[in-house]
Design a protein around this motif. Structure first.
Motif, PDB file in Angstrom:
ATOM      1  N   GLN A  22       3.902  18.375  41.783  1.00 15.72           N
ATOM      2  CA  GLN A  22       5.333  18.129  41.589  1.00 15.72           C
ATOM      3  C   GLN A  22       5.839  18.852  40.346  1.00 15.72           C
ATOM      4  N   VAL A  23       7.193  19.008  40.294  1.00 14.10           N
ATOM      5  CA  VAL A  23       7.791  19.483  39.052  1.00 14.10           C
ATOM      6  C   VAL A  23       8.600  18.336  38.449  1.00 14.10           C
ATOM      7  N   TYR A  24       8.591  18.283  37.104  1.00 15.47           N
ATOM      8  CA  TYR A  24       9.321  17.225  36.410  1.00 15.47           C
ATOM      9  C   TYR A  24      10.355  17.875  35.526  1.00 15.47           C
ATOM     10  N   PRO A  25      11.581  17.254  35.510  1.00 11.89           N
ATOM     11  CA  PRO A  25      12.649  17.894  34.730  1.00 11.89           C
ATOM     12  C   PRO A  25      12.271  18.002  33.258  1.00 11.89           C
ATOM     13  N   LEU A  26      12.600  19.157  32.699  1.00 12.43           N
ATOM     14  CA  LEU A  26      12.369  19.332  31.262  1.00 12.43           C
ATOM     15  C   LEU A  26      13.741  19.588  30.628  1.00 12.43           C
ATOM     16  N   LEU A  27      14.218  20.819  30.749  1.00 10.37           N
ATOM     17  CA  LEU A  27      15.590  21.061  30.297  1.00 10.37           C
ATOM     18  C   LEU A  27      16.572  20.569  31.361  1.00 10.37           C
ATOM     19  N   ALA A  28      16.091  20.520  32.585  1.00  9.43           N
ATOM     20  CA  ALA A  28      16.976  20.141  33.684  1.00  9.43           C
ATOM     21  C   ALA A  28      17.256  18.644  33.647  1.00  9.43           C
ATOM     22  N   ASP A  29      18.351  18.314  34.264  1.00 15.84           N
ATOM     23  CA  ASP A  29      18.797  16.913  34.294  1.00 15.84           C
ATOM     24  C   ASP A  29      18.540  16.407  35.708  1.00 15.84           C
ATOM     25  N   GLY A  30      17.428  15.806  35.907  1.00 13.42           N
ATOM     26  CA  GLY A  30      17.106  15.293  37.233  1.00 13.42           C
ATOM     27  C   GLY A  30      16.576  16.378  38.155  1.00 13.42           C
ATOM     28  N   ALA A  31      16.259  15.979  39.398  1.00 15.07           N
ATOM     29  CA  ALA A  31      15.650  16.900  40.361  1.00 15.07           C
ATOM     30  C   ALA A  31      16.636  17.973  40.791  1.00 15.07           C
ATOM     31  N   TYR A  32      16.094  19.102  41.190  1.00 17.14           N
ATOM     32  CA  TYR A  32      16.978  20.166  41.704  1.00 17.14           C
ATOM     33  C   TYR A  32      17.279  19.876  43.174  1.00 17.14           C
ATOM     34  N   THR A  33      18.322  20.510  43.649  1.00  9.49           N
ATOM     35  CA  THR A  33      18.666  20.335  45.075  1.00  9.49           C
ATOM     36  C   THR A  33      18.806  21.691  45.739  1.00  9.49           C
ATOM     37  N   TRP A  34      18.375  21.769  46.973  1.00 11.22           N
ATOM     38  CA  TRP A  34      18.607  22.949  47.806  1.00 11.22           C
ATOM     39  C   TRP A  34      19.839  22.691  48.659  1.00 11.22           C
ATOM     40  N   ALA A  49       3.959  27.473  32.784  1.00 12.57           N
ATOM     41  CA  ALA A  49       4.407  28.102  31.546  1.00 12.57           C
ATOM     42  C   ALA A  49       4.044  27.229  30.351  1.00 12.57           C
ATOM     43  N   ARG A  50       3.833  27.906  29.206  1.00 11.47           N
ATOM     44  CA  ARG A  50       3.594  27.169  27.957  1.00 11.47           C
ATOM     45  C   ARG A  50       4.941  26.668  27.482  1.00 11.47           C
ATOM     46  N   VAL A  51       5.112  25.384  27.307  1.00 11.47           N
ATOM     47  CA  VAL A  51       6.442  24.896  26.952  1.00 11.47           C
ATOM     48  C   VAL A  51       6.476  24.281  25.564  1.00 11.47           C
ATOM     49  N   LEU A  52       5.627  24.803  24.681  1.00 14.38           N
ATOM     50  CA  LEU A  52       5.614  24.264  23.328  1.00 14.38           C
ATOM     51  C   LEU A  52       6.813  24.746  22.534  1.00 14.38           C
ATOM     52  N   MET A  53       7.190  26.007  22.710  1.00 14.66           N
ATOM     53  CA  MET A  53       8.268  26.578  21.903  1.00 14.66           C
ATOM     54  C   MET A  53       9.484  26.878  22.776  1.00 14.66           C
ATOM     55  N   PHE A  54       9.218  27.510  23.904  1.00 12.69           N
ATOM     56  CA  PHE A  54      10.314  27.792  24.837  1.00 12.69           C
ATOM     57  C   PHE A  54      10.111  26.886  26.041  1.00 12.69           C
ATOM     58  N   GLU A  55      11.217  26.476  26.618  1.00  4.90           N
ATOM     59  CA  GLU A  55      11.080  25.502  27.696  1.00  4.90           C
ATOM     60  C   GLU A  55      11.637  26.040  28.996  1.00  4.90           C
ATOM     61  N   THR A  56      11.089  25.503  30.057  1.00  3.13           N
ATOM     62  CA  THR A  56      11.550  25.844  31.397  1.00  3.13           C
ATOM     63  C   THR A  56      12.417  24.682  31.874  1.00  3.13           C
ATOM     64  N   PRO A  57      13.219  24.914  32.863  1.00  3.39           N
ATOM     65  CA  PRO A  57      14.025  23.780  33.355  1.00  3.39           C
ATOM     66  C   PRO A  57      13.141  22.647  33.864  1.00  3.39           C
ATOM     67  N   ALA A 116       8.915  21.201  34.535  1.00  4.06           N
ATOM     68  CA  ALA A 116       7.508  21.388  34.175  1.00  4.06           C
ATOM     69  C   ALA A 116       6.652  21.057  35.387  1.00  4.06           C
ATOM     70  N   TYR A 117       5.761  21.987  35.713  1.00  2.00           N
ATOM     71  CA  TYR A 117       4.928  21.817  36.906  1.00  2.00           C
ATOM     72  C   TYR A 117       3.697  20.991  36.543  1.00  2.00           C
ATOM     73  N   ASN A 118       3.296  20.140  37.492  1.00  2.00           N
ATOM     74  CA  ASN A 118       2.106  19.321  37.292  1.00  2.00           C
ATOM     75  C   ASN A 118       1.113  19.667  38.382  1.00  2.00           C
ATOM     76  N   MET A 119       0.022  20.303  38.005  1.00  2.00           N
ATOM     77  CA  MET A 119      -0.910  20.768  39.018  1.00  2.00           C
ATOM     78  C   MET A 119      -1.643  19.613  39.712  1.00  2.00           C
ATOM     79  N   LEU A 120      -1.624  18.446  39.089  1.00  2.00           N
ATOM     80  CA  LEU A 120      -2.368  17.348  39.700  1.00  2.00           C
ATOM     81  C   LEU A 120      -1.677  16.811  40.955  1.00  2.00           C
ATOM     82  N   ASP A 121      -0.374  16.693  40.870  1.00  2.00           N
ATOM     83  CA  ASP A 121       0.312  16.183  42.056  1.00  2.00           C
ATOM     84  C   ASP A 121       1.193  17.237  42.714  1.00  2.00           C
TER      85      ASP A 121
END
Lengths: 416, 339, 633, 270
Positions: free
Chosen positions: C117-129, C100-108, C110-115
């Motif tokens: 992984q997802v990195y917290p943006l609005l979220a506070d730390g990693a998510y848990t299942w 997603a484009r996170v310049l104006m609206f943000e996702t919890p 942020a996905y990184n296609m290189l590794d």
């Protein structure tokens, strides 16, 4: 008739135009006889190969080698890899990393390269150095590796059993081959295009197709225009009104727009070169019709037409014998103009992507279209588009010259 | 002897066609027109009369080329001068030329007064448009043209009015000599008469000193000019006063021409018209002998060989024939009796 | 006079040609959007919430050293700023895929296609299942706040989902099959997966992907919007949302039909130490709207564009030949990180194309090296580097199947003899001697199609057609306009019309659900007969084995098991050849001009986590904005 | 006299209107004309008087708006091509401009052969045709041998017009409509043409309608003169009575305005 022809051939305009045009036609006919390569064959892997002579490297190793001791071979070799700009850039890098400027002599290749090889580190960055700069220095570094080496290059083949390399030959820096002794040499006088096709071969095939399109379009347009103009002008009355209504309709709608609409609506799978030519012809008859009509109107009240009527001739006979010959020169001129405008129309259509189907024939417009799509003009690959422009211009120019020449003969008001 | 306004000595001009062929349209023509006199030039079409008119201006542009001879207007030689100079100082001021169908050459999008402004401003720098208008109005009134014409467009005028306007414009700068080439031939008889009347008035009122009038209509010429000159194949064949020329022509060609005059007068129906068979020679290769020889009834073998000079017949009359005047007259009388 | 005539006619010809050239039909590969909802004049628009350090600049003369220029994201005027809608034609602020484009609206996250992984943006730390993989939960960064100053809360996340469901937005429709509900509990967000009969989640992969591909929208603003729309879904989605509240670092500053400018929110919460610790460097993000690729390239070479997301043919010449300070993520070919697989689909209903032999013969006859070298001007990994499969050429995906197990099925392309042999063997030969093969007495004659103006695709299709000629199958090309093309291709509930025998479409790029989602879109039979099918399998391929594997993979946790399943799918794909990949294409073309800005991400730039070449705006790519430097500060 | 002579062609109340509405122009206005066998009738008018339109109506090249034409006492019927052909065997024309009367792309022989064909000689042997053409040419003092295989532009205007007369000689129509046949010809050749026309008239007993603007010429050739002004006949009568003692003001003016040589040309009366 003979007299008229002689007059026409005395007009310098016509002669120049005719010569250019004949030259184009001759080239189109003769070239494929000598170079029978299929014009649409993709021969190059990669886009826009420069014009030049391509010598097969593999074959050149097997060609007899000659030793030529030429002065300045080394410096030429070095200059081709390391120009003055590169030397300055090296100096800049070295100074950026603390080498005093007075210790660097950029004209002493050996010293410069020594200094470079001992100091260069691709990971280092100095302020203001961009990634593009970094990439440049890495490329530069790679290209100067072994530049001063005088060792021969080794040719080796893989031993199929052991998988190791077995040296078969050494190529000395003084080795030369004679191009005529290399089995595979391909001359690409105009390089290749974005598909890797030989531009010259394609251009000539395209010119042929475009000329044919022009001729067909010209014939169609002239025939429609002539017939409608003759009928409308000679019969007059209601027939004239109806035909002129249609003609005016076509006049009001710009023919190129109409052309685009028709080509768009018939769909690309129907768009062969011939169909396009017919469509172009169908949209460009209007002016011929109008011009013929007005000529006929002025002719139909002439005394020789009246006399022909009084001699009991039929309408068809009068149109064919007493009207048509008088407008024939005019129609021929209109025909020539229709041909050149047909060629231009095809080019215009193809540039819009509405030209003939691409897989069957090359056309000048399609060549331009692809050159533009692949940004040949931005990348400076002039051979992909400029010869096409020149060809189109030459065709149109020669036709216009012929027309001007004929006009001077046929149109008394232009006589000097 | 009166002042000679226009003197032309052995003027020769030619056309060069697009195919680089020379057409010798005017061959050593000499003319003298005195002040207050008018000269008519008659001849078949293609005999060179229009070319002569054009050549008399001294302003040559392709395809017409000057070959030799002098043109002297009011004592000033204009032949051989720089064409641009001629155009600026001679044309319109010294000599005015009204070409055939001049009235149809008016730009239909401009008013008459604009043409007049053009002419005057070309030669005079410090005049106001108002002055020009006043001058033009005065001139038109003098010439019997309604001044309203000035504010009209050419298409609003009738043919005769247009032609008279063109003539008026051409004499704006009071030229000494006016050359009019068929000024009335495309007009109906009444308009023709009005044009002729105006031209005579120009002479009488002193707008112009001399006039050269070119037409193929002999009755008209007879009524307008003092002297008539008959041209044939680029040469003068005979010249004399108009009365003599019409009623007593010397040259066989003039005789033929005069014998073909038709006018609605009593007795005309009983006259047998004379005819001249054949066609004029090709001027690309003019015959070396008498140019009329091929069509002449009285032709002699030597006619075809030697070129014939003009002969004097007294009283300013000249004719170009090997056969003497008297012998020709005898022939004519004999024929008259035959009828 | 004659000279003048010559010159005039030359000029006329020249101008005719120039006018003709000036309008090439290279249309943007982006849906044309009508501008009926054109944004209002910009001057009176959203001023920064708090007075900025200096007055904002005139949008028509932005200070160059505070502005980062883009191209290739936006090909027409912006329609709106409504994150619920998907028809805003807003390439900078809204466009929302796996990244997603996170310049104006943000996702919890942020996905990184290189590794991967997802990195917290609005979220506070990693998510848990939870253990059963049925509930995913994460907290919200306490520093996160909206542009109006109010904090971002778990309720906002929950309400965003509720709204998507309530108004059946495209996002809602795409996810309700997998997500039961999203609730806020104790300041945390809990995503409850939809369960199968056996109590396991239908698709944990999609649930997981939701957090990095869907914007969080403020509850209060959503309610304002609902009120304005009067509960009508159409009105809600059509709202241009000029007053929208956002959480991202940039927002709308100016937009018309020639450019879009976003301005930094200097009050952005991300400058908190827990996030980036500072503001992104450029104050303005400006995107010029160019007519076509050629115009974009010209601007890039002139230094008027800093980041170019478009296909620049022979991009390497810009630095090798022209010496411009332009570079791509990789210094050498393929220059870009390939992520998606532009694919030629066979219409399996076309006579003859129902035969595997015909399909495979065409596929193996195609000269792929030429497509890559010529059509893509080497901006694609070759099939030697990344053999064809259902995977993109990134290392992560390539590791997901057993290369050796499918090696026998691979083809290198340009295998004319092999293709002929295959057809001869299948009895598909030229019986009437016209040079073309017949099947069931019918000449094999196809039209290969792709949208007009999509130059690299068109060139690739030309190469495909050329291959047909070599093996006795008459293939001609056809380039309809995109508007026509997309309507035809996406109507999977109707048979494809004539002229769509072989046609090109995209595949998924990189994302948290990949390669599963791409595999599904390429070969799952669930799309056959779907109206408005924007997903895939447009040729109408159906294979029960493949369907079963696709259904099973999201539930798998064992790496070897997943690997075996993917290997099997690749095997099916290479055996049946329902479609074939022509080239690799990057997720985003990432070409930068370093005349003004530098320190753009590049391969081996030392960032950790690595910043992906996503034009500094998609997913974790936004992190690159914090590293930029001016070349001449 | 009128009892003896047959009425050949007559026009009753013939009018021709071009255009309609504001553009309406009446070219020929209610014209009556009687033409008896052997007569030469001149229609005299200035340009725009409608005389050419009238001649085209009489020829059947254009249709009149009102009125009827009677040919030999029977109402003319030219509704079909065949009927027109039949009519044109009886009435023929010579036009004003010899240069435009020929199709420059056809050899001169074509013109004469057309006439032979029209008179039913299409299948005559070649020698017979040549014989006929020679006869026609020698009638107008032309040498067929000099003309055959030539194109019209190789001839002079006078020769062309004479060849037109030769054409009429071959066609032998009852009526000839001569539309200003000498106006484009030089004065010297004019006499020849007129002579030959009159000779032909005697030879084949032809009736001639002479259309001209030259009142002198009309007087010279015709028995009867019709003065036409603005589409109407303003004065009709024998040549002597109309020209020598004109009654209508227009006729008077016309005659007065023509330059003469034996009488004074009065320039004051304009």
């Amino acid at each position: 008739m003979k007299h008229t022809l002689r007059q026409i051939f005395r007009s310098p305009n016509f002669v120049v135009g005719f010569s250019i045009f004949s030259l184009i036609i001759l080239t189109v006919i003769i070239y494929p006889i000598f170079v029978p390569n299929p014009p649409l064959q993709i021969i190059a892997q990669g886009t826009f190969f420069e014009p030049g002579i391509y010598v097969n490297t593999y074959d050149s190793f097997n060609a007899p080698s000659y030793t030529l001791k030429l002065d300045g071979a080394d410096s030429k070799r070095i200059a081709s890899k390391l120009n003055d700009e590169d030397r300055l850039a090296m100096q800049e890098w070295l100074v950026g990393f603390g080498i005093p400027e007075n210790e660097i002599d950029i004209h002493d290749t050996e010293a410069l390269l020594n200094l470079w090889n001992t100091n260069f580190d691709p990971t280092k960055r100095f302020p203001g150095m961009t990634n593009a700069d970094r990439n440049y220095f890495i490329r530069l570094n790679n290209s100067v590796q072994g530049l001063l080496s005088t060792d021969p290059a080794i040719i080796a083949v893989t031993d199929e059993e052991t998988g190791s390399l077995v040296e078969t030959d050494r190529v000395q820096q003084t080795d030369y081959i004679n191009v005529s002794q290399v089995a595979n040499v391909r001359i690409l006088p105009l390089g290749t295009d974005n598909f890797g096709r030989d531009v010259l071969t394609e251009l000539i095939a395209a010119t042929r197709v475009s000329l044919l399109i022009g001729f067909v379009a010209g014939i169609v347009a002239t025939l429609i225009g002539l017939i409608l103009g003759l009928v409308s002008g000679y019969l007059g009355g209601l027939v004239d009104d109806v035909i002129m209504f249609i003609t005016n309709l076509f006049t009001v709608i710009p023919s190129f727009v109409l052309l685009i609409l028709i080509s768009f609506s018939i769909g690309q799978d129907q768009r062969g070169a011939f169909t396009i030519a017919v469509v172009i012809g169908f949209t460009s008859w209007v002016w011929t019709a109008r011009a013929v009509r007005s000529q006929v109107i002025s002719l139909r009240n002439r005394d020789h037409v009246n006399l022909s009527k009084l001699s009991g001739h039929s309408i068809v006979y009068i149109i064919v014998n007493d009207i048509l010959p008088y407008i024939a020169s005019y129609v021929v001129m209109a025909f020539i103009l229709q041909i050149s405008s047909g060629i231009l129309a095809e080019a215009g259509l193809s540039i819009l992507g509405l030209g003939p189907r691409t897989t069957e024939v090359p056309t000048l417009g399609l060549m331009m279209n692809w050159a533009m799509i692949y940004q040949a003009h931005i990348l400076g690959k002039w051979w992909a588009y400029f010869p096409v422009i020149v060809t189109i211009a030459l065709i149109a120019f020669s036709m216009n010259l012929m027309n001007t020449g004929m006009d001077q003969v046929f149109n008394p008001t232009l006589r000097d | 002897m009166a002042n000679v306004m226009l003197e032309v000595n052995e003027l020769s001009t030619k056309y060069i066609t697009r195919f680089q062929e020379d057409v010798y349209a005017v061959d050593k023509v000499s003319i003298k027109v005195e002040e207050g006199k008018s000269l008519g030039i008659a001849g078949e079409s293609g005999c060179g009369k229009s070319t002569l008119a054009l050549s008399l201006m001294g302003y040559y542009f392709p395809p017409l080329h000057y070959m030799g001879g002098d043109i002297i207007i009011n004592g000033n030689k204009i032949s051989g001068l720089d064409p641009d100079h001629v155009r600026k100082t001679v044309l319109g001021k010294e000599i005015a030329y009204i070409p055939q169908a001049a009235m149809n050459a008016l730009n239909p999008t401009r008013k008459i007064i604009h043409f007049i402004e053009d002419v005057i401003l070309e030669h005079e720098m410090y005049v106001t448009k108002k002055d020009i208008y006043e001058r033009a109005k005065k001139l038109f009134e003098t010439l019997g043209l309604p001044p309203e014409v000035l504010q009209k467009y050419p298409v609003e005028l009738s043919g005769g009015m247009k032609q008279r306007t063109v003539i008026a414009i051409s004499v704006l700068l009071l030229p000494k000599v006016l050359i009019a080439d068929e000024p009335s031939s495309a007009l109906d008889v009444t308009s023709q008469k009005m044009v002729i009347k105006m031209m005579k008035h120009l002479m009488d009122a002193g707008f112009i000193s001399s006039m050269i009038f070119i037409t193929h209509e002999l009755p008209l010429l007879y009524n307008v000019v003092d002297d008539i000159m008959v041209m044939y194949a680029g040469q003068i064949v005979e010249k004399g006063s108009s009365h003599e020329m019409v009623f007593d022509p010397i040259h066989p060609y003039s005789k033929g021409l005069m014998g073909s005059i038709i006018v609605p007068e009593e007795g005309l129906r009983d006259v047998k018209l004379t005819a001249i068979p054949g066609v004029p020679p090709n001027l690309k290769k003019p015959p070396s002998g008498c140019r009329f020889a091929e069509r002449c009834k009285y032709v002699r073998p030597e006619c075809r060989v030697t070129s014939v000079p003009l002969r004097e017949a007294g009283d300013g009359r000249v004719y170009r024939c090997i056969i003497p005047e008297t012998e020709l007259r005898e022939n004519y009388a004999r024929e008259e009796q035959k009828k | 006079m004659k000279k003048i005539l010559y010159i005039v006619s030359l000029l006329v010809i020249a101008s005719m040609i120039l006018t003709a050239c000036a309008s090439p039909a290279t249309e943007a590969p982006v849906e044309e959007v009508a501008t009926e909802a054109a944004p209002e004049a910009a001057t009176e628009e959203v001023a920064p919430e708090e007075p900025a350090s200096s007055e904002p600049a005139d949008p028509n003369s932005l200070p160059r050293n505070e502005t980062l220029y883009f191209n290739g994201q936006q090909w027409g005027s912006v329609v709106g700023w409504n994150p619920y809608s998907t028809s805003n034609n807003n390439g900078m602020a809204i466009a929302q895929q796996d990244n997603a484009r996170v310049l104006m609206f943000e996702t919890p996250y942020a996905y990184n296609m290189l590794d991967g992984q997802v990195y917290p943006l609005l979220a506070d730390g990693a998510y848990t299942w939870n253990d059963a993989l049925t509930e995913l939960s994460f907290g919200i960064n306490p520093a996160a706040h909206w542009s109006d100053g109010s904090p971002v809360t778990a309720e906002d996340v929950a309400y965003t989902w509720a709204t998507h469901v309530k108004y059946n937005t495209p996002t809602g429709a795409a996810n309700t099959a997998y997500i039961e509900d999203i609730v806020a509990s104790d300041g945390s967000v809990v995503i409850k997966a939809k369960l199968k009969d056996d109590g396991t989640a239908v698709n944990p992969l999609v649930v997981q992907a939701y957090v990095s591909s869907n914007y969080v929208i403020q509850m209060a603003w959503t309610q304002t919007l609902e009120e304005r729309a009067g509960g009508d879904a159409t009105a809600l989605l059509a709202d241009t949302a000029e007053d929208v509240v956002y959480s991202g670092p940039y927002h709308k500053y100016f937009a018309d039909d020639s450019k879009v400018v976003m301005i930094r929110d200097d009050n952005y919460w991300g400058q908190d130490a827990s996030m980036f610790g500072k503001l992104p460097i450029p104050r303005y993000l400006a995107h010029t709207i160019f007519k076509d690729n050629a115009a974009g390239t010209t601007a890039l070479t002139a230094g008027e564009v800093d980041v170019s997301q478009q296909f620049n043919s022979n991009v390497n010449l810009l630095w090798e030949q022209d010496g411009l300070p332009i570079s791509t993520y990789l210094p050498e070919a393929p220059y870009q990180i390939g992520a998606s697989l532009p694919t030629a689909f066979f219409n399996l209903k076309s006579p003859g194309l129902d035969q595997v032999a015909v399909r495979k013969a065409i596929a193996i006859a195609v000269d792929y090296p030429t497509i890559i070298a010529n059509a893509m001007t080497n901006q694609s990994a070759t099939f030697d580097q990344a053999p064809r499969s259902l995977m993109n050429p990134t290392a992560g995906e390539q590791a997901l199947y057993d290369h050796a197990a499918v090696a026998d099925l691979q083809w290198a392309g340009n295998d004319i003899e092999g293709a002929k042999a295959l057809l001869d063997e299948a009895g598909i030969v030229d019986t009437d001697g016209d040079g073309w093969r017949e099947y069931n007495g019918q000449k094999l004659s196809y039209v290969a199609t792709c949208p007009n103006g999509w130059s690299d695709w068109q060139a690739a299709i030309e190469v495909v057609a050329a291959a047909g000629k070599e093996i006795g199958i008459d293939i001609t090309t056809n380039y309809p306009e995109w508007a026509v093309y997309q309507t035809v291709v996406t109507a999977s509930d109707q048979p494809l019309p004539e002229g769509y025998d072989i046609f090109m479409m995209w595949s998924d790029g990189a994302g948290p659900t990949q390669p599963w989602s791409r595999v599904r879109h390429l070969i799952s039979s669930e799309y056959v007969g779907m109206a408005g099918n924007w997903n895939g399998n447009w040729g109408g391929y159906a294979n029960a084995d493949a369907d079963a594997l696709i259904a099973a993979i999201p539930g798998m946790t064992d790496g070897a098991e997943i690997n075996a399943a993917y290997t099997e799918l690749v095997k099916i794909y290479l055996t049946d050849v329902p479609s074939f990949t022509l080239m690799y294409r990057p997720q985003s073309f990432h070409t930068v001009n370093e005349s003004v800005w530098t320190n753009f991400p590049y391969d081996g730039d030392g960032t950790n986590p690595p910043v992906p070449p996503m034009d500094l705006m998609d997913g974790w790519g936004v992190a690159g904005l914090y590293n930029l430097e001016l070349v001449n500060p | 006299m009128t009892l003896e002579k047959k009425l050949y062609l007559s026009a009753k109340g013939v009018s021709k209107v071009f255009g309609f509405g504001n553009q309406k122009t009446v070219a020929v206005d209610n014209v009556d004309l009687d033409l008896y066998e052997g007569e030469v009738v001149s229609i005299v008018g200035e340009s725009g008087s409608g005389k050419t339109t009238l001649s085209k109506i009489l020829l059947g090249l254009i249709n009149q708006t009102e009125g009827d034409i009677y040919f030999q006492g029977v109402k003319r019927d030219i509704s079909s091509h065949a009927k027109k052909r039949e009519y044109w065997k009886n009435i023929q024309a010579i036009f004003q401009d010899p240069f435009s009367s020929y199709n420059t792309f056809n050899k001169i022989d074509t013109v004469l052969l057309d006439c032979i064909n029209m008179r039913g000689g299409k299948y005559f042997p070649r020698e017979k045709k040549i014989e006929l053409m020679k006869e026609a040419c020698s009638f107008v003092n032309l040498k067929f041998e000099e003309l055959t295989n030539k194109y019209p532009f190789e001839l002079s205007g006078g020769q062309m017009q004479r060849l037109m007369i030769a054409r009429i000689f071959l066609l032998k129509p009852k009526i000839l409509l001569a539309d200003e046949p000498t106006s484009m010809i030089d004065a010297c050749s004019r006499a020849t043409i007129l002579d030959e026309l009159m000779h032909l008239r005697k030879e084949i007993g032809m009736t001639i309608i002479f259309i001209t603007h030259d009142i002198g010429l009309a007087y010279y050739v015709s028995d009867k003169v019709c003065i036409m002004e603005k589409g109407r006949f303003v004065e009709t009568g024998t040549a002597d009575s109309v020209i020598l003692t004109p009654h209508h003001a227009y006729t008077k003016r016309l005659i007065n305005d023509v330059p003469k040589i034996h009488e004074e040309w009065d320039l004051t009366t304009v």
